[in-house]
Write a protein that holds these residues in place. Structure first.
Motif, PDB file in Angstrom:
ATOM      1  N   VAL A 248     -60.070  23.913  23.735  1.00 18.72           N
ATOM      2  CA  VAL A 248     -59.690  23.118  24.894  1.00 18.72           C
ATOM      3  C   VAL A 248     -60.706  23.277  26.016  1.00 18.72           C
ATOM      4  CG1 VAL A 248     -58.274  24.908  25.970  1.00 18.72           C
ATOM      5  CG2 VAL A 248     -57.733  22.507  26.377  1.00 18.72           C
ATOM      6  N   HIS A 249     -61.501  24.350  25.973  1.00 18.74           N
ATOM      7  CA  HIS A 249     -62.468  24.619  27.041  1.00 18.74           C
ATOM      8  C   HIS A 249     -63.831  23.978  26.787  1.00 18.74           C
ATOM      9  CE1 HIS A 249     -59.519  27.344  28.663  1.00 18.74           C
ATOM     10  NE2 HIS A 249     -59.489  28.028  27.545  1.00 18.74           N
ATOM     11  N   ASP A 250     -64.024  23.335  25.634  1.00 20.17           N
ATOM     12  CA  ASP A 250     -65.288  22.659  25.380  1.00 20.17           C
ATOM     13  C   ASP A 250     -65.480  21.525  26.378  1.00 20.17           C
ATOM     14  OD1 ASP A 250     -65.759  24.317  23.269  1.00 20.17           O
ATOM     15  OD2 ASP A 250     -65.183  22.890  21.720  1.00 20.17           O
ATOM     16  N   GLY A 251     -66.645  21.471  27.014  1.00 17.95           N
ATOM     17  CA  GLY A 251     -66.921  20.435  27.994  1.00 17.95           C
ATOM     18  C   GLY A 251     -67.334  19.134  27.349  1.00 17.95           C
ATOM     19  N   VAL A 252     -67.432  18.081  28.158  1.00 22.58           N
ATOM     20  CA  VAL A 252     -67.758  16.753  27.651  1.00 22.58           C
ATOM     21  C   VAL A 252     -69.138  16.742  27.001  1.00 22.58           C
ATOM     22  CG1 VAL A 252     -68.191  14.371  28.328  1.00 22.58           C
ATOM     23  CG2 VAL A 252     -66.259  15.597  29.313  1.00 22.58           C
ATOM     24  N   ASP A 253     -70.125  17.418  27.600  1.00 28.17           N
ATOM     25  CA  ASP A 253     -71.480  17.403  27.042  1.00 28.17           C
ATOM     26  C   ASP A 253     -71.519  18.031  25.648  1.00 28.17           C
ATOM     27  OD1 ASP A 253     -72.390  16.193  29.327  1.00 28.17           O
ATOM     28  OD2 ASP A 253     -73.151  18.042  30.233  1.00 28.17           O
ATOM     29  N   LEU A 254     -70.806  19.142  25.477  1.00 32.39           N
ATOM     30  CA  LEU A 254     -70.785  19.798  24.165  1.00 32.39           C
ATOM     31  C   LEU A 254     -70.090  18.919  23.134  1.00 32.39           C
ATOM     32  CD1 LEU A 254     -71.224  22.146  22.242  1.00 32.39           C
ATOM     33  CD2 LEU A 254     -69.154  23.216  23.162  1.00 32.39           C
ATOM     34  N   VAL A 255     -68.961  18.340  23.481  1.00 29.38           N
ATOM     35  CA  VAL A 255     -68.246  17.486  22.533  1.00 29.38           C
ATOM     36  C   VAL A 255     -69.061  16.245  22.193  1.00 29.38           C
ATOM     37  CG1 VAL A 255     -66.155  16.111  22.172  1.00 29.38           C
ATOM     38  CG2 VAL A 255     -66.001  18.349  23.276  1.00 29.38           C
ATOM     39  N   GLU A 256     -69.772  15.696  23.174  1.00 29.93           N
ATOM     40  CA  GLU A 256     -70.646  14.551  22.909  1.00 29.93           C
ATOM     41  C   GLU A 256     -71.703  14.914  21.870  1.00 29.93           C
ATOM     42  OE1 GLU A 256     -73.798  11.631  25.306  1.00 29.93           O
ATOM     43  OE2 GLU A 256     -72.335  12.845  26.418  1.00 29.93           O
ATOM     44  N   ALA A 257     -72.317  16.081  22.031  1.00 29.06           N
ATOM     45  CA  ALA A 257     -73.321  16.534  21.061  1.00 29.06           C
ATOM     46  C   ALA A 257     -72.688  16.756  19.685  1.00 29.06           C
ATOM     47  CB  ALA A 257     -73.985  17.813  21.556  1.00 29.06           C
ATOM     48  N   GLN A 258     -71.474  17.286  19.671  1.00 26.10           N
ATOM     49  CA  GLN A 258     -70.793  17.512  18.393  1.00 26.10           C
ATOM     50  C   GLN A 258     -70.467  16.195  17.694  1.00 26.10           C
ATOM     51  OE1 GLN A 258     -67.512  19.856  19.878  1.00 26.10           O
ATOM     52  NE2 GLN A 258     -68.443  21.788  19.212  1.00 26.10           N
ATOM     53  N   LEU A 259     -70.054  15.198  18.457  1.00 22.26           N
ATOM     54  CA  LEU A 259     -69.764  13.899  17.866  1.00 22.26           C
ATOM     55  C   LEU A 259     -71.026  13.272  17.272  1.00 22.26           C
ATOM     56  CD1 LEU A 259     -67.234  12.368  20.422  1.00 22.26           C
ATOM     57  CD2 LEU A 259     -66.833  12.702  17.976  1.00 22.26           C
ATOM     58  N   LEU A 260     -72.131  13.381  17.990  1.00 17.93           N
ATOM     59  CA  LEU A 260     -73.395  12.850  17.454  1.00 17.93           C
ATOM     60  C   LEU A 260     -73.783  13.556  16.165  1.00 17.93           C
ATOM     61  CD1 LEU A 260     -75.574  12.334  20.667  1.00 17.93           C
ATOM     62  CD2 LEU A 260     -74.895  10.573  19.022  1.00 17.93           C
ATOM     63  N   GLU A 261     -73.629  14.872  16.136  1.00 17.94           N
ATOM     64  CA  GLU A 261     -73.954  15.621  14.922  1.00 17.94           C
ATOM     65  C   GLU A 261     -73.031  15.232  13.769  1.00 17.94           C
ATOM     66  OE1 GLU A 261     -74.128  20.232  13.215  1.00 17.94           O
ATOM     67  OE2 GLU A 261     -73.796  19.863  15.361  1.00 17.94           O
ATOM     68  N   ALA A 262     -71.751  15.072  14.066  1.00 21.36           N
ATOM     69  CA  ALA A 262     -70.787  14.698  13.022  1.00 21.36           C
ATOM     70  C   ALA A 262     -71.085  13.309  12.471  1.00 21.36           C
ATOM     71  CB  ALA A 262     -69.371  14.761  13.582  1.00 21.36           C
ATOM     72  N   MET A 263     -71.431  12.367  13.359  1.00 14.42           N
ATOM     73  CA  MET A 263     -71.767  11.020  12.892  1.00 14.42           C
ATOM     74  C   MET A 263     -73.025  11.036  12.035  1.00 14.42           C
ATOM     75  SD  MET A 263     -70.765   8.382  15.977  1.00 14.42           S
ATOM     76  CE  MET A 263     -71.246   9.412  17.369  1.00 14.42           C
ATOM     77  N   GLY A 264     -73.982  11.903  12.411  1.00 11.77           N
ATOM     78  CA  GLY A 264     -75.183  12.022  11.587  1.00 11.77           C
ATOM     79  C   GLY A 264     -74.873  12.524  10.192  1.00 11.77           C
ATOM     80  N   ARG A 265     -73.978  13.502  10.095  1.00 10.07           N
ATOM     81  CA  ARG A 265     -73.619  14.041   8.788  1.00 10.07           C
ATOM     82  C   ARG A 265     -72.872  13.013   7.938  1.00 10.07           C
ATOM     83  NH1 ARG A 265     -71.468  20.299   9.309  1.00 10.07           N
ATOM     84  NH2 ARG A 265     -73.150  21.141  10.622  1.00 10.07           N
ATOM     85  N   LEU A 266     -72.050  12.213   8.589  1.00 15.65           N
ATOM     86  CA  LEU A 266     -71.190  11.288   7.852  1.00 15.65           C
ATOM     87  C   LEU A 266     -71.775   9.894   7.680  1.00 15.65           C
ATOM     88  CD1 LEU A 266     -67.753  12.227   9.465  1.00 15.65           C
ATOM     89  CD2 LEU A 266     -68.545  12.821   7.182  1.00 15.65           C
ATOM     90  N   ARG A 267     -72.960   9.659   8.216  1.00 11.79           N
ATOM     91  CA  ARG A 267     -73.495   8.290   8.194  1.00 11.79           C
ATOM     92  C   ARG A 267     -73.554   7.701   6.787  1.00 11.79           C
ATOM     93  NH1 ARG A 267     -78.661   6.137  11.514  1.00 11.79           N
ATOM     94  NH2 ARG A 267     -77.092   6.228  13.171  1.00 11.79           N
ATOM     95  N   PRO A 268     -74.047   8.410   5.756  1.00 18.91           N
ATOM     96  CA  PRO A 268     -74.060   7.785   4.416  1.00 18.91           C
ATOM     97  C   PRO A 268     -72.682   7.318   3.969  1.00 18.91           C
ATOM     98  CG  PRO A 268     -75.421   9.759   4.433  1.00 18.91           C
ATOM     99  CD  PRO A 268     -74.684   9.748   5.729  1.00 18.91           C
ATOM    100  N   LYS A 269     -71.663   8.143   4.197  1.00 24.25           N
ATOM    101  CA  LYS A 269     -70.298   7.750   3.809  1.00 24.25           C
ATOM    102  C   LYS A 269     -69.804   6.576   4.646  1.00 24.25           C
ATOM    103  CE  LYS A 269     -68.794  12.335   2.229  1.00 24.25           C
ATOM    104  NZ  LYS A 269     -67.816  13.437   2.430  1.00 24.25           N
ATOM    105  N   GLU A 270     -70.147   6.575   5.930  1.00 28.58           N
ATOM    106  CA  GLU A 270     -69.714   5.479   6.793  1.00 28.58           C
ATOM    107  C   GLU A 270     -70.343   4.163   6.371  1.00 28.58           C
ATOM    108  OE1 GLU A 270     -68.504   7.369  11.078  1.00 28.58           O
ATOM    109  OE2 GLU A 270     -70.629   6.929  10.788  1.00 28.58           O
ATOM    110  N   LEU A 271     -71.613   4.197   6.002  1.00 29.69           N
ATOM    111  CA  LEU A 271     -72.284   2.981   5.557  1.00 29.69           C
ATOM    112  C   LEU A 271     -71.700   2.488   4.236  1.00 29.69           C
ATOM    113  CD1 LEU A 271     -75.971   3.913   6.463  1.00 29.69           C
ATOM    114  CD2 LEU A 271     -74.605   2.089   7.511  1.00 29.69           C
TER     115      LEU A 271
END
Length: 392
Positions: A248-271
């Motif tokens: 709950v203490h993760d800030g917006v900047d950290l979560v934004e970076a985590q979302l970008l990393e997660a999308m990068g990992r999942l991009r082949p499956k998403e496509l």
């Protein structure tokens, strides 16, 4: 705060209706299908710009008409204790942008009236909060958030817009990729946009769940007489993608970076699938009871108690958002109980009545007057055939 007057034009079954209301408890009584729920649905719409019964506005407009108008006079109290009435008017026009007016002023965006009236509405549909799909629980969180922080309505709308754009791009890019001609640079741009807006949603939802947790546990214990421990937690799809535990203490900047990393990992499956596999649109509010998932394990009565606990917890958070024990500047939200007592056994009915009787304004709908527990005896309005009449 309380609603002092409700006026409807071409809303649901009503061509026109005027209803005067007072602080305290008011029961709207009448057989099913006579329009009781339409009245409290309109009050809920003023607070949330949404219906607890249908996902779109089309059903809210009376058949054969082009638009509906909802007017509510809301009385809030200033710090000095003086009442401050505010007239809210919302034009509901399916297929077009709804417009609103405050105190007869110039038209504004409908979402600009959010925060003037706050409500907590409990209805039979709320059983889906426990037994239904994650989208029901996400909507619950977002509605509470918007009432706490009205500006988040714009953030949620931006996220939905970006999600639609990115989903459409994934589908087209996936087809092009299979043909060997995909250019994914535009997708990078939408990844960044989704991460930027989505991070704010994740952070605010996590914080809200942290606020709700002790209230849910206490409310469930009160409603169920201590039959099991209710615990709520937030399950973010990005945590599963990154194989980490969110905080709950993760800030917006950290979560934004985590979302970008997660999308990068999942991009082949998403496509391959043409859908967005990570983001707040795939998150969930996890409900456990006695250490087990409430969905699938809780009995029917336990599920009702859990749904009640969620609504009562949101009432407490909206009343005391800072957790200091001091009410917010406008006091308690209006509490609406839409045909719930007929669904509850005698013990839960009695406990719920005891818990809500203290609220500044309670609006109850019931098919018969006997469905309203004795502790909630108050004013009565009969509703029959689209007509409302106060019982003296």
């Amino acid at each position: 705060m309380y609603v002092a007057h409700l006026n409807l034009t071409d809303f649901r079954s009503y061509a026109a209706v005027d209803l005067e209301l007072e602080p305290g408890i008011t029961a709207l009584v009448g057989p099913n299908g006579q329009g009781k729920t339409n009245l409290v649905e309109a009050i809920g719409y003023v607070a949330t710009l949404g219906s607890h019964r249908v996902p779109t506005d089309a059903a809210l407009v009376r058949a054969g008409t082009q638009r509906a108008v909802v007017r509510a006079r809301v009385v809030r109290e200033l710090e000095a204790g003086r009442p401050r009435p505010t007239l809210i008017e919302i034009e509901v026009t399916p297929g077009k942008a709804n417009r609103a007016r405050v105190n007869g002023g110039s038209p504004v965006r409908a979402r600009d009236v959010l925060g003037i009236l706050r409500t907590v509405l409990f209805a039979p549909e709320d059983l889906a909060l426990v037994k239904g799909d994650p989208d029901q629980r996400r909507r619950f969180l977002d509605e509470v958030l918007v009432q706490l922080m009205p500006r988040l309505a714009g953030v949620l709308q931006d996220y939905d817009r970006v999600l639609r754009q990115r989903s459409a791009l994934l589908k087209s890019a996936g087809v092009a990729r299979r043909g060997g001609g995909a250019d994914l640079r535009t997708l990078d741009v939408w990844d960044a946009k989704l991460a930027q807006v989505g991070a704010r949603v994740v952070v605010e939802r996590r914080s809200l769940v942290d606020q709700l947790r002790p209230h849910v546990a206490r409310a469930y214990e009160q409603v169920s007489a201590g039959q099991g421990e209710a615990v709520v937690s937030y399950k973010a799809s990005l945590d599963a993608a990154l194989e980490v535990e969110g905080s709950v203490h993760d800030g917006v900047d950290l979560v934004e970076a985590q979302l970008l990393e997660a999308m990068g990992r999942l991009r082949p499956k998403e496509l391959d699938r043409g859908v967005c596999l990570v983001g707040p649109h795939r998150d969930d509010l996890v409900l456990t009871l006695g250490g087990l998932p409430a969905k699938g394990y809780a009995s029917h009565g336990e599920s009702w108690s859990y749904a009640l606990a969620l609504r009562l917890a949101s009432f407490d958070v909206l009343t005391d958002p800072d957790g200091t024990g001091d009410w917010g500047p406008d006091g308690e939200p209006v509490l609406v109980l839409d045909d719930v007592f007929a669904e509850l056994d005698a013990r839960r009915r009695e406990r719920l009545a005891e818990l809500v009787a203290r609220a500044r304004q309670v609006l109850i709908t019931a098919a018969v007057a006997d469905d309203v527990p004795e502790p909630l005896a108050g004013a009565r309005v009969d509703v029959m055939g689209g007509e409302v009449a106060r019982v003296l």
